[in-house]
Design an enzyme around this catalytic site. Sequence first.
Site, PDB file in Angstrom:
ATOM      1  N   HIS A 128     -33.762 -76.942 -52.317  1.00 26.44           N
ATOM      2  CA  HIS A 128     -33.260 -75.594 -52.577  1.00 26.44           C
ATOM      3  C   HIS A 128     -32.423 -75.638 -53.851  1.00 26.44           C
ATOM      4  O   HIS A 128     -31.832 -76.656 -54.183  1.00 26.44           O
ATOM      5  CB  HIS A 128     -32.413 -75.164 -51.376  1.00 26.44           C
ATOM      6  CG  HIS A 128     -31.999 -73.727 -51.364  1.00 26.44           C
ATOM      7  ND1 HIS A 128     -30.956 -73.244 -52.129  1.00 26.44           N
ATOM      8  CD2 HIS A 128     -32.464 -72.663 -50.658  1.00 26.44           C
ATOM      9  CE1 HIS A 128     -30.801 -71.948 -51.890  1.00 26.44           C
ATOM     10  NE2 HIS A 128     -31.703 -71.569 -51.008  1.00 26.44           N
ATOM     11  N   ASP A 205     -28.734 -81.681 -46.791  1.00 26.72           N
ATOM     12  CA  ASP A 205     -28.754 -80.224 -46.689  1.00 26.72           C
ATOM     13  C   ASP A 205     -29.426 -79.880 -45.359  1.00 26.72           C
ATOM     14  O   ASP A 205     -30.644 -79.986 -45.224  1.00 26.72           O
ATOM     15  CB  ASP A 205     -29.524 -79.628 -47.868  1.00 26.72           C
ATOM     16  CG  ASP A 205     -29.738 -78.125 -47.742  1.00 26.72           C
ATOM     17  OD1 ASP A 205     -29.309 -77.531 -46.740  1.00 26.72           O
ATOM     18  OD2 ASP A 205     -30.361 -77.546 -48.655  1.00 26.72           O
ATOM     19  N   GLN A 208     -31.600 -75.717 -42.650  1.00 23.02           N
ATOM     20  CA  GLN A 208     -32.771 -75.348 -41.859  1.00 23.02           C
ATOM     21  C   GLN A 208     -32.974 -76.238 -40.635  1.00 23.02           C
ATOM     22  O   GLN A 208     -33.962 -76.080 -39.920  1.00 23.02           O
ATOM     23  CB  GLN A 208     -34.027 -75.394 -42.746  1.00 23.02           C
ATOM     24  CG  GLN A 208     -33.996 -74.474 -43.938  1.00 23.02           C
ATOM     25  CD  GLN A 208     -34.042 -73.001 -43.567  1.00 23.02           C
ATOM     26  OE1 GLN A 208     -34.408 -72.638 -42.454  1.00 23.02           O
ATOM     27  NE2 GLN A 208     -33.657 -72.140 -44.500  1.00 23.02           N
ATOM     28  N   LYS A 231     -27.410 -68.684 -41.012  1.00 26.24           N
ATOM     29  CA  LYS A 231     -28.734 -69.089 -40.537  1.00 26.24           C
ATOM     30  C   LYS A 231     -28.708 -69.562 -39.084  1.00 26.24           C
ATOM     31  O   LYS A 231     -29.753 -69.886 -38.518  1.00 26.24           O
ATOM     32  CB  LYS A 231     -29.304 -70.192 -41.436  1.00 26.24           C
ATOM     33  CG  LYS A 231     -29.521 -69.772 -42.892  1.00 26.24           C
ATOM     34  CD  LYS A 231     -30.107 -70.908 -43.703  1.00 26.24           C
ATOM     35  CE  LYS A 231     -30.104 -70.607 -45.191  1.00 26.24           C
ATOM     36  NZ  LYS A 231     -30.968 -69.486 -45.571  1.00 26.24           N
ATOM     37  N   CYS A 374     -35.934 -69.697 -53.431  1.00 23.11           N
ATOM     38  CA  CYS A 374     -34.947 -70.572 -54.082  1.00 23.11           C
ATOM     39  C   CYS A 374     -35.474 -71.999 -54.234  1.00 23.11           C
ATOM     40  O   CYS A 374     -34.707 -72.963 -54.187  1.00 23.11           O
ATOM     41  CB  CYS A 374     -33.620 -70.569 -53.318  1.00 23.11           C
ATOM     42  SG  CYS A 374     -32.760 -68.986 -53.372  1.00 23.11           S
TER      43      CYS A 374
END
Length: 420
Positions: A128, A205, A208, A231, A374
């Site tokens: 991202h 990261d 998700q 999220k 992104c």
Amino acid sequence: MTIIQEKTLSARTRPDFPILNQTIHGQPLVYLDNAATSQKPIAVLEALRQYYEHDNANVHRGVHTLSSRATDAYEGARDQVAAFVKAASRQEIVFTRNASEAINLVAYSWALSTLKPGDEIVLSVMEHHSNLVPWQMMAQRTGAVLQHVELTETEEFDFEQFKSLLSEKTKLVAVVHVSNTLGCINPVKEICVEAHKVGARVLIDACQSVPHMAIDVQELDCDWLVASGHKMCAPTGIGFLYGKLDLLRSQPPFMGGGEMIADVFLDHSTYADLPHKFEAGTPAIGEAIALGAAVEYLSKIGMDQIHAYEEDLTRYLFRQLATIPELRIYGPKPNADGSGRAALASFTAGGVHPHDLSTILDQAGVAIRAGHHCTQPLHRYLKAQSTARASLYFYNTREEIDVFVAALKDAIEFFGGLFG
């Protein structure tokens, strides 16, 4: 028509999400843009309202009752997040505005004071922008060199190439756990093992992954991990950084101001202990409390249950999408049971522009994402200007997938008749 399948996780949880009970252009809303942001349950909305209606006061600074209640709720949320990701200490959780700020915190606090010319930062082509741009800025300022892991033939993280990039020059590995475009689940535990062999630090990261599966930062042995609240059923404007305690203690402050100090003199200051050293100024108090409520909500459901249910949805989604020959779906295929990838699908449909598909689907009440998500470098790598993306969460249903696929077929047929 009803879109709730009985005796499923979605049937039990959908009443908690009032936003889903509406029509768009006269059609029941089918919300399939969860990788961009999730919806918020009543418990989270009530936590936010409770704070502003009953406890609104600044934290840490007052001895009156409202301030004490606000502080207890704010710090209680930190305990909830620490338990959720299985941090060894509550001091390892730093509240930030979002995952982007958390990554920038590490970049400006650790990287800027650590990296030297010729040091290497290993990223991947699927990152991202939030996990690319800060490291580009650090490379420009420190003279460090960026390396990028490419994809395998199945469009997954090339672990063998990753190992070949590692050397004594590698100081940082910053990689996504689950790609928001490809849906692949990267082997972050193994990535940490290999990176640590050469003395490199690892930032994950997890935007998700934290909302969709159980995460144990101690088992992963990552040095830092970031996530965004919006999220994972929490409001916007709140995220968090996990960092190993000794590492965070060694990092200088990211921003200066109130809250992050111990003593201030006219010519110098001393800094507060963790985690407050990194939380300058009045924080997003209500949002942090609501994040704690979101974590409690997800924990009561059970992350293993959420993950298993989403695997079933993934299997069904890809089975239904396979009936549309025009589609080119990016990333690996799921296993037979739906495991092995995230519950999302990024795709193109021949010459039909993803924005046109999204517009037509919106007329059918179906909300999907269209664009580069992104991940512009990844789209260039894939030779795709943009893609459409449908992303699921535990409140979605098979019936919603059927509505989406039928609307997608209609859209493709419409554009085929228009231009074919």
